[in-house]
Design an enzyme around this catalytic site. Structure first.
Site, PDB file in Angstrom:
ATOM      1  N   LYS A 103      36.038  53.022  10.566  1.00 55.67           N
ATOM      2  CA  LYS A 103      34.987  52.637   9.621  1.00 55.67           C
ATOM      3  C   LYS A 103      34.331  53.907   9.089  1.00 55.67           C
ATOM      4  CE  LYS A 103      31.162  50.442  10.942  1.00 55.67           C
ATOM      5  NZ  LYS A 103      30.300  49.300  11.334  1.00 55.67           N
ATOM      6  N   ARG A 126      30.710  41.096  12.590  1.00 52.66           N
ATOM      7  CA  ARG A 126      31.093  41.458  13.957  1.00 52.66           C
ATOM      8  C   ARG A 126      29.857  41.625  14.826  1.00 52.66           C
ATOM      9  NH1 ARG A 126      28.387  46.431  14.880  1.00 52.66           N
ATOM     10  NH2 ARG A 126      29.634  48.259  14.317  1.00 52.66           N
ATOM     11  N   GLN A 160      21.477  39.930   8.353  1.00 52.46           N
ATOM     12  CA  GLN A 160      22.019  39.797   9.708  1.00 52.46           C
ATOM     13  C   GLN A 160      21.580  38.503  10.372  1.00 52.46           C
ATOM     14  OE1 GLN A 160      24.132  40.049  12.935  1.00 52.46           O
ATOM     15  NE2 GLN A 160      24.366  41.492  11.244  1.00 52.46           N
ATOM     16  N   ASP A 167       9.430  35.881   9.704  1.00 48.71           N
ATOM     17  CA  ASP A 167       9.522  37.068   8.857  1.00 48.71           C
ATOM     18  C   ASP A 167       8.268  37.096   7.983  1.00 48.71           C
ATOM     19  OD1 ASP A 167      10.273  38.793   6.467  1.00 48.71           O
ATOM     20  OD2 ASP A 167      12.138  38.938   7.588  1.00 48.71           O
ATOM     21  N   GLY A 223      18.101  45.001  16.283  1.00 47.73           N
ATOM     22  CA  GLY A 223      17.545  45.809  15.208  1.00 47.73           C
ATOM     23  C   GLY A 223      17.534  47.302  15.434  1.00 47.73           C
ATOM     24  N   ALA A 224      17.318  47.760  16.665  1.00 50.99           N
ATOM     25  CA  ALA A 224      17.187  49.200  16.913  1.00 50.99           C
ATOM     26  C   ALA A 224      18.518  49.910  16.691  1.00 50.99           C
ATOM     27  CB  ALA A 224      16.693  49.450  18.332  1.00 50.99           C
ATOM     28  N   ASP A 225      18.509  50.900  15.788  1.00 51.81           N
ATOM     29  CA  ASP A 225      19.735  51.639  15.496  1.00 51.81           C
ATOM     30  C   ASP A 225      19.482  53.137  15.336  1.00 51.81           C
ATOM     31  OD1 ASP A 225      18.385  51.647  13.109  1.00 51.81           O
ATOM     32  OD2 ASP A 225      20.015  50.802  11.914  1.00 51.81           O
ATOM     33  N   LYS A 272      13.205  53.557  17.450  1.00 53.49           N
ATOM     34  CA  LYS A 272      13.115  52.150  17.086  1.00 53.49           C
ATOM     35  C   LYS A 272      13.179  51.269  18.334  1.00 53.49           C
ATOM     36  CE  LYS A 272      15.081  52.168  12.401  1.00 53.49           C
ATOM     37  NZ  LYS A 272      16.120  51.567  11.538  1.00 53.49           N
ATOM     38  N   SER A 278      22.240  45.478  21.747  1.00 55.12           N
ATOM     39  CA  SER A 278      23.427  45.564  20.893  1.00 55.12           C
ATOM     40  C   SER A 278      23.291  46.727  19.917  1.00 55.12           C
ATOM     41  CB  SER A 278      23.612  44.254  20.122  1.00 55.12           C
ATOM     42  OG  SER A 278      24.668  44.348  19.193  1.00 55.12           O
TER      43      SER A 278
END
Length: 326
Positions: free
Chosen positions: A71, A115, A143, A164, A223-225, A229, A296
């Protein structure tokens, strides 16, 4: 041999969710048994443009199939205002492991979204109560759709609560699913009290506390990436049965990165990696468990596993292809 070139709508068409969930579960199992090659994500940062490129290659030798691909993702924060383009753009090249031939080039943004939902479904299947019928979602972006679509294939979800601050996004989500589920808007507490909760926001200050959660809620923290975060308060991850997808990624930029860096969380607080549960090396949910959390971050093996499903469906459905060597 021919190569398929698949845009986002074609990826969506051929990304059959139950097959994706099964393939991603196989990939986690292969990871746990060492049957993958997944070099660390590499970065290229052209200083003049304020963005970066990221490459994520992988090979998976799963039970009954193998797959290879890479990717290629770009992250350019100025794109929306300066160029009218998305901040994140991505492609996946899916190749034949036996010959190296590029079997497909496909949109990576749609594939990543799907995915990621599939990974949450795998975690939910192993960590949520068997009779989970309600699902909360915090964050109504793209998402959130993939989360509900995937999780509802492994549990009989009937009631959905979405939270939200953007009312228009909530309205769009409700409209999209109101014929399939009993779906309504609610605050974070109402969403977090459900049997399953997926958090899909970019926040740095935690928005879900231990008091918000039900006694046996399973949480997919998505959400944390990036470092700094996090969506869950320390009390949540410290008390929960905590499962991660990858130690290095989660401690660096996943949900647990802040408490890990601050020293309030350590290895003794982590039950294990999801692949260890999939293979039976560690237990998933047991009767004594209360809240469970899956951190995740997303792995290249998931992209490759999902790309295989999309490619094979496109091929079997007779999608247009190109003679790569002509």
């Amino acid at each position: 041999m021919e190569t398929f070139v698949l845009d986002d709508s074609e990826v969506a068409e051929h990304a059959h969710t139950p097959a994706l969930v099964s393939a991603v579960e196989d990939a986690f199992a292969a990871y746990a048994t060492g049957a993958v090659e997944m070099p660390a994500k590499s970065y290229v940062e052209p200083d003049a443009y304020g963005g970066d490129f990221r490459s994520m290659p992988a090979y998976v030798d799963a039970d009954g199939w193998d797959a290879a691909g890479v990717k290629w993702v770009s992250v350019y924060p100025d794109n929306p205002e300066a160029h009218g383009l998305p901040t994140v753009l991505g492609l996946v090249i899916y190749s034949d492991p036996a010959t190296g031939f590029p079997l497909a080039v496909m949109d990576g943004t749609e594939l990543t979204m799907r995915r990621t939902g599939a990974a949450a479904a795998v975690a939910t299947d192993h960590l949520a109560v068997d009779d989970a019928t309600s699902m909360g979602i915090v964050g109504a972006g793209v998402q959130s759709y993939a989360q509900l679509e995937a999780v509802s294939t492994v549990r009989p979800i009937g009631e959905v609560v979405v939270s939200d601050p953007d009312d228009e996004r909530v309205d769009r989500f409700v409209e999209a699913f109101e014929d399939e589920f009993t779906v309504r808007s609610g605050d974070v507490g109402a969403a977090a009290a459900c049997d399953v909760l997926s958090t899909v926001t970019p926040v740095e200050d935690p928005i879900v506390t231990a008091a918000d959660l039900g006694e046996r809620t399973h949480v997919n923290a998505v959400g944390a990436d990036a470092p700094g975060k996090r969506e869950l308060a320390d009390g949540v991850v410290e008390a929960a049965k905590l499962v991660i997808d990858d130690h290095e990624q989660c401690t660096h930029s996943g949900e647990i990165n802040v408490p890990w860096t601050e020293g309030t969380l350590d290895a003794a607080d982590v039950h294990g990696e999801l692949g260890e549960i999939v293979t039976g090396r560690l237990d998933g949910r047991v009767s004594a468990d209360g809240v469970t959390v899956f951190d995740s971050t997303g792995l290249a093996i998931q992209d490759v596993a999902a790309a295989r499903i999309v490619y094979e469906a496109a091929r079997d459905d007779g999608a247009d292809a190109y003679d790569f060597l002509s």
